[in-house]
Design a protein around this motif. Structure first.
Motif, short mmCIF file in Angstrom:
data_model
loop_
_atom_site.label_atom_id
_atom_site.label_comp_id
_atom_site.label_asym_id
_atom_site.label_seq_id
_atom_site.Cartn_x
_atom_site.Cartn_y
_atom_site.Cartn_z
N HIS A 1 0.86 -1.18 0.00
CA HIS A 1 0.00 0.00 0.00
C HIS A 1 0.90 1.23 0.00
N VAL A 2 0.37 2.35 -0.43
CA VAL A 2 1.13 3.60 -0.40
C VAL A 2 1.05 4.14 1.04
N GLY A 3 2.15 3.98 1.76
CA GLY A 3 2.15 4.34 3.17
C GLY A 3 2.88 5.63 3.50
N ALA A 4 3.52 6.24 2.49
CA ALA A 4 4.27 7.46 2.75
C ALA A 4 4.22 8.36 1.52
N ARG A 5 4.36 9.64 1.79
CA ARG A 5 4.48 10.63 0.72
C ARG A 5 5.83 11.31 0.88
N TYR A 6 6.62 11.21 -0.18
CA TYR A 6 8.02 11.64 -0.16
C TYR A 6 8.16 12.94 -0.96
N ARG A 7 8.51 13.99 -0.27
CA ARG A 7 8.65 15.30 -0.91
C ARG A 7 9.99 15.38 -1.64
N VAL A 8 9.93 15.55 -2.95
CA VAL A 8 11.15 15.68 -3.75
C VAL A 8 11.64 17.11 -3.64
N MET A 9 12.85 17.27 -3.11
CA MET A 9 13.40 18.60 -2.86
C MET A 9 14.49 18.90 -3.89
N PRO A 10 14.26 19.88 -4.76
CA PRO A 10 15.28 20.20 -5.76
C PRO A 10 16.58 20.69 -5.14
N GLU A 11 16.51 21.19 -3.88
CA GLU A 11 17.71 21.70 -3.23
C GLU A 11 18.30 20.70 -2.26
N SER A 12 18.03 19.40 -2.44
CA SER A 12 18.56 18.39 -1.53
C SER A 12 20.08 18.41 -1.57
N LEU A 13 20.69 17.90 -0.48
CA LEU A 13 22.14 17.97 -0.35
C LEU A 13 22.85 17.23 -1.48
N SER A 14 22.31 16.09 -1.92
CA SER A 14 22.97 15.34 -2.98
C SER A 14 22.98 16.12 -4.28
N ARG A 15 21.99 17.02 -4.46
CA ARG A 15 21.98 17.85 -5.67
C ARG A 15 22.82 19.11 -5.48
N ARG A 16 22.79 19.68 -4.27
CA ARG A 16 23.57 20.89 -4.01
C ARG A 16 25.06 20.60 -4.00
N ASP A 17 25.44 19.45 -3.49
CA ASP A 17 26.86 19.13 -3.30
C ASP A 17 27.11 17.70 -3.77
N PRO A 18 27.13 17.46 -5.08
CA PRO A 18 27.31 16.08 -5.56
C PRO A 18 28.64 15.46 -5.15
N ALA A 19 29.69 16.28 -5.02
CA ALA A 19 30.98 15.73 -4.61
C ALA A 19 30.89 15.12 -3.21
N ARG A 20 30.19 15.81 -2.33
CA ARG A 20 30.03 15.28 -0.97
C ARG A 20 29.22 13.98 -0.98
N PHE A 21 28.19 13.94 -1.82
CA PHE A 21 27.40 12.72 -1.95
C PHE A 21 28.26 11.56 -2.40
N TRP A 22 29.07 11.77 -3.45
CA TRP A 22 29.88 10.68 -3.98
C TRP A 22 31.00 10.29 -3.02
#
Length: 329
Positions: A198-219
């Protein structure tokens, strides 16, 4: 009745926190305790959380990161099951009862449900993708799946407390991907997973998420995670062929990501591949050679130019094919 602890860590989420708290309070059919952990917010978030103190507990403290806030929540709660709810995400009505229903005939340590992604632009909320966890991959090899491809948003997961305590909480040294690593740690501890369809959660997609703001840090997080997983696997037994393939995918993917982010740690990922006697992808061999000849900054620009040219050629090819089809129809 089994009790579930809902832990909501927050740091400057703003008004969206109120929606998250309300979605937790609205759960019915289960015994819930809700704890909101302020991670040193400097906006009005703490005041928002305190409006609901008749229904939830609110803890405050200095900013130490989301893992530390979640771990504090674990220590301060006593439920048999734990749900981590991010401050910008939501639980759907009745989801916790449905998750417990999935446990009625199956012995499991982690319940996974589906989740709906949504975005908010200019005050308008729009649903995007509905996601379903790849339970087949988990069934085939949970550790390999969680090390490579398997992921579910935190609000779509419910963990047995004994498992959480066995893992020892979330890692502070992987601030960007701590939730994905926690899933791997669960699998590494032999967790049994069950799907609640069942769909138990709603996940807000954030364009400014850390993985997008700082890809080097993510990797860089992904590289450290891969190295730690390799150590865990080697400590248990010689690497299996599946583990070698997984590490090969991890390190090659990280190397490419770090190269494109312009991070010199790109070379550390290649060193990890060679140290483990794993093959370096053709793409990464080319990028390494380009970096050695021209330097990484220039090599990145050349690779981006080449990528744009290839995309342009593919578009032209599709246009020609479409034109030919129209002419022959």
């Amino acid at each position: 009745m089994r009790r579930v602890s809902i832990i909501i860590p927050f740091f400057n989420p703003g008004p969206v926190l109120e929606e998250s708290i309300r979605s937790a309070i609205a759960q019915t059919g289960v015994d819930c305790e809700i704890i909101a952990v302020d991670d040193g917010s400097t906006d009005a978030s703490l005041a928002i959380a305190r409006r609901y103190q008749s229904d939830i507990r609110v803890l405050t403290g200095p900013n130490h990161g989301v893992s530390a806030a979640r771990n504090r929540g674990i220590r301060e709660t006593a439920g048999d099951w734990i749900v981590f709810l991010d401050a910008d995400d939501l639980l759907t009505a009745g989801t916790l009862q449905k998750r417990f229903d999935a446990l009625a005939s199956v012995a499991a340590d982690v319940v996974v449900c589906d989740w709906q992604e949504f975005v908010v632009r200019e005050g308008t909320e729009t649903d995007t993708k509905m996601r379903t966890a790849d339970m087949d991959a988990l069934a085939a090899d949970a550790e390999i799946a969680c090390a490579t491809s398997f992921w579910a948003t935190t609000a779509a997961l419910m963990y047995r407390r004994e498992l959480v305590e066995k893992i020892g909480g979330l890692r502070n040294d992987l601030p960007v991907i701590q939730d994905a690593r926690f899933l791997f740690d669960a699998a590494h501890q032999g967790a049994r997973f069950v799907h609640s369809p069942h769909v138990g959660a709603r996940y807000r997609v954030m364009p400014e998420s850390l993985s997008r703001r700082d890809p080097a840090r993510f990797w860089r997080d992904c590289l450290l995670n891969g190295q730690q997983i390799e150590v865990l696997w080697r400590a248990r037994a010689p690497l299996t062929s599946k583990q070698r393939m997984a590490l090969c995918d991890i390190y090659n993917g990280v190397a490419h990501g770090l190269f494109r982010a312009g991070d010199p740690a790109f070379r550390r990922a290649l060193i990890a591949l060679r140290a483990a006697d794993l093959p370096i992808s053709r793409r990464n061999r080319i990028l390494e050679l380009m970096s050695a000849v021209a330097g990484q900054p220039k090599a990145v620009r050349l690779a981006e130019l080449w990528t744009r040219q290839r995309r342009t050629l593919r578009r032209l090819d599709r246009s020609r094919l479409s034109l030919q089809e129209r002419r022959t129809s």
